[in-house]
Scaffold this motif. Structure first.
Motif, PDB file in Angstrom:
ATOM      1  N   HIS A 168       0.823  -1.218   0.000  1.00 30.96           N
ATOM      2  CA  HIS A 168       0.000   0.000   0.000  1.00 30.96           C
ATOM      3  C   HIS A 168       0.853   1.262   0.000  1.00 30.96           C
ATOM      4  CE1 HIS A 168      -4.071  -1.655   0.197  1.00 30.96           C
ATOM      5  NE2 HIS A 168      -3.477  -2.700   0.750  1.00 30.96           N
ATOM      6  N   ALA A 169       2.053   1.186   0.563  1.00 34.50           N
ATOM      7  CA  ALA A 169       2.970   2.329   0.468  1.00 34.50           C
ATOM      8  C   ALA A 169       3.389   2.547  -0.980  1.00 34.50           C
ATOM      9  CB  ALA A 169       4.193   2.097   1.355  1.00 34.50           C
ATOM     10  N   GLY A 170       3.638   1.462  -1.702  1.00 33.19           N
ATOM     11  CA  GLY A 170       3.998   1.567  -3.110  1.00 33.19           C
ATOM     12  C   GLY A 170       2.871   2.114  -3.959  1.00 33.19           C
ATOM     13  N   ILE A 171       1.651   1.729  -3.623  1.00 31.76           N
ATOM     14  CA  ILE A 171       0.483   2.246  -4.349  1.00 31.76           C
ATOM     15  C   ILE A 171       0.371   3.759  -4.157  1.00 31.76           C
ATOM     16  CG2 ILE A 171      -2.048   2.234  -4.396  1.00 31.76           C
ATOM     17  CD1 ILE A 171      -1.877  -0.783  -3.693  1.00 31.76           C
ATOM     18  N   ALA A 172       0.501   4.213  -2.911  1.00 29.60           N
ATOM     19  CA  ALA A 172       0.405   5.648  -2.624  1.00 29.60           C
ATOM     20  C   ALA A 172       1.530   6.421  -3.291  1.00 29.60           C
ATOM     21  CB  ALA A 172       0.433   5.867  -1.116  1.00 29.60           C
ATOM     22  N   ALA A 173       2.748   5.850  -3.297  1.00 29.56           N
ATOM     23  CA  ALA A 173       3.896   6.534  -3.898  1.00 29.56           C
ATOM     24  C   ALA A 173       3.722   6.730  -5.397  1.00 29.56           C
ATOM     25  CB  ALA A 173       5.168   5.747  -3.615  1.00 29.56           C
ATOM     26  N   ARG A 174       2.940   5.874  -6.015  1.00 31.73           N
ATOM     27  CA  ARG A 174       2.692   5.972  -7.454  1.00 31.73           C
ATOM     28  C   ARG A 174       1.559   6.951  -7.758  1.00 31.73           C
ATOM     29  NH1 ARG A 174       3.997   2.303 -11.798  1.00 31.73           N
ATOM     30  NH2 ARG A 174       2.476   2.387 -13.516  1.00 31.73           N
ATOM     31  N   GLY A 175       0.914   7.487  -6.730  1.00 30.74           N
ATOM     32  CA  GLY A 175      -0.206   8.390  -6.946  1.00 30.74           C
ATOM     33  C   GLY A 175      -1.507   7.671  -7.211  1.00 30.74           C
ATOM     34  N   SER A 176      -1.619   6.449  -6.677  1.00 33.77           N
ATOM     35  CA  SER A 176      -2.826   5.648  -6.868  1.00 33.77           C
ATOM     36  C   SER A 176      -3.461   5.352  -5.514  1.00 33.77           C
ATOM     37  CB  SER A 176      -2.483   4.333  -7.581  1.00 33.77           C
ATOM     38  OG  SER A 176      -1.939   4.575  -8.867  1.00 33.77           O
ATOM     39  N   ARG A 177      -4.634   4.758  -5.549  1.00 35.90           N
ATOM     40  CA  ARG A 177      -5.306   4.348  -4.329  1.00 35.90           C
ATOM     41  C   ARG A 177      -5.944   2.976  -4.563  1.00 35.90           C
ATOM     42  NH1 ARG A 177     -10.422   8.623  -4.470  1.00 35.90           N
ATOM     43  NH2 ARG A 177     -11.472   7.712  -6.300  1.00 35.90           N
ATOM     44  N   PRO A 178      -6.177   2.208  -3.484  1.00 38.31           N
ATOM     45  CA  PRO A 178      -6.773   0.879  -3.642  1.00 38.31           C
ATOM     46  C   PRO A 178      -8.219   0.971  -4.116  1.00 38.31           C
ATOM     47  CG  PRO A 178      -5.713   1.129  -1.503  1.00 38.31           C
ATOM     48  CD  PRO A 178      -5.818   2.497  -2.103  1.00 38.31           C
ATOM     49  N   ARG A 179      -8.643  -0.043  -4.831  1.00 43.57           N
ATOM     50  CA  ARG A 179     -10.047  -0.247  -5.166  1.00 43.57           C
ATOM     51  C   ARG A 179     -10.304  -1.748  -5.101  1.00 43.57           C
ATOM     52  NH1 ARG A 179     -10.486  -2.689 -10.006  1.00 43.57           N
ATOM     53  NH2 ARG A 179      -8.663  -2.526 -11.381  1.00 43.57           N
ATOM     54  N   VAL A 206      -6.050  -1.150  -8.302  1.00 44.30           N
ATOM     55  CA  VAL A 206      -5.802   0.261  -8.004  1.00 44.30           C
ATOM     56  C   VAL A 206      -6.512   1.147  -9.030  1.00 44.30           C
ATOM     57  CG1 VAL A 206      -3.572  -0.208  -6.919  1.00 44.30           C
ATOM     58  CG2 VAL A 206      -3.661   0.304  -9.368  1.00 44.30           C
ATOM     59  N   GLU A 207      -6.606   2.428  -8.660  1.00 41.49           N
ATOM     60  CA  GLU A 207      -7.108   3.463  -9.545  1.00 41.49           C
ATOM     61  C   GLU A 207      -6.382   4.761  -9.210  1.00 41.49           C
ATOM     62  OE1 GLU A 207     -11.255   3.681  -8.691  1.00 41.49           O
ATOM     63  OE2 GLU A 207     -10.966   4.587  -6.731  1.00 41.49           O
ATOM     64  N   PRO A 208      -6.382   5.748 -10.117  1.00 37.30           N
ATOM     65  CA  PRO A 208      -5.712   7.017  -9.818  1.00 37.30           C
ATOM     66  C   PRO A 208      -6.327   7.688  -8.592  1.00 37.30           C
ATOM     67  CG  PRO A 208      -6.204   6.828 -12.157  1.00 37.30           C
ATOM     68  CD  PRO A 208      -6.926   5.698 -11.485  1.00 37.30           C
ATOM     69  N   SER A 209      -5.485   8.322  -7.783  1.00 35.45           N
ATOM     70  CA  SER A 209      -5.996   9.084  -6.643  1.00 35.45           C
ATOM     71  C   SER A 209      -6.788  10.278  -7.145  1.00 35.45           C
ATOM     72  CB  SER A 209      -4.845   9.564  -5.756  1.00 35.45           C
ATOM     73  OG  SER A 209      -4.182   8.480  -5.182  1.00 35.45           O
ATOM     74  N   ALA A 210      -7.811  10.651  -6.418  1.00 35.17           N
ATOM     75  CA  ALA A 210      -8.640  11.797  -6.829  1.00 35.17           C
ATOM     76  C   ALA A 210      -7.851  13.086  -6.706  1.00 35.17           C
ATOM     77  CB  ALA A 210      -9.883  11.842  -5.950  1.00 35.17           C
TER      78      ALA A 210
END
Length: 210
Positions: A168-179, A206-210
């Motif tokens: 989840h840290a890697g997801i956030a670092a990429r500018g994404s969020r879980p779905r 994942v999907e792009p963060s808003a």
């Protein structure tokens, strides 16, 4: 008609590295699947595994008998979630306590590769149904998971929290969020492997963060 997935592309979906988050785009694949609830060590989940392995190996050997060769039997996979859980809990399933296990929901599944088709599927299910178990709850369906992040976890399932946090840290670092739902892919047979040798791909759509 869905685009076929090549061997190299398929292998990339079932390959991950310990300590490193990879991003993949999961295309539409065919699956045997069973939905249920309760802890993974519980009787319902164990019955689902028995049914899934029975029909998957049955389909494999039917194709091999017909053609002399057959696609490999793919690893067991499962989606995990909890009814009524908060969005944060769904994104971080390691926050669930031991007492929550009775409320867990899951979808156990095994991907089916060409040339396994509807005819083979029906024959494999008929053969497995004769042996009893959870075959009646099994279905055959296609599903496209789409953009996802994944990481390899090595060791017991009870120690997954560190790997999930890294994912989840890697997801956030990429500018994404879980779905969607937490997804685990069990390389090898989880019923027989020693806990310290277990290898589990942890995947999160994942999907792009808003």
């Amino acid at each position: 008609m869905a685009k076929s997935t090549g061997i190299a592309e398929l292998d990339a979906l079932f390959t991950a590295r310990k300590g490193r988050v990879d991003f993949v785009d999961v295309p539409e694949l065919a699956f045997f699947s069973i939905d249920g609830g309760g802890a993974p060590a519980g009787p319902e989940f164990q019955a689902a595994l028995k049914a899934l392995y029975a029909v998957s190996y049955g389909a494999h050997f039917l194709v091999k008998k017909q053609t002399g060769a057959a696609p490999r039997v793919m690893p067991l996979e499962a989606l995990w979630w909890a009814e009524g859980a908060t969005a944060d809990q769904l994104a971080h399933p390691e926050s669930f306590t031991e007492s929550d296990r009775g409320t867990w929901r899951w979808r156990a599944m095994i991907a089916q590769l060409p040339p396994i088709d509807e005819t083979v599927i029906q024959r494999a299910m008929e053969q497995a149904r004769a042996k009893g178990g959870a075959i009646g709850a099994l279905r055959f369906e296609r599903w496209a998971e789409g953009p996802s992040a994944q990481i390899m976890h090595v060791g017991p399932y009870a120690t997954e929290s560190t790997s999930i946090a890294a994912l989840h840290a890697g997801i956030a670092a990429r500018g994404s969020r879980p779905r969607g739902r937490h997804h685990e892919i069990y390389l090898g047979d989880p019923r027989s492997a020693a806990p310290e040798r277990l290898r589990t791909i942890l995947r999160q759509p994942v999907e792009p963060s808003a």
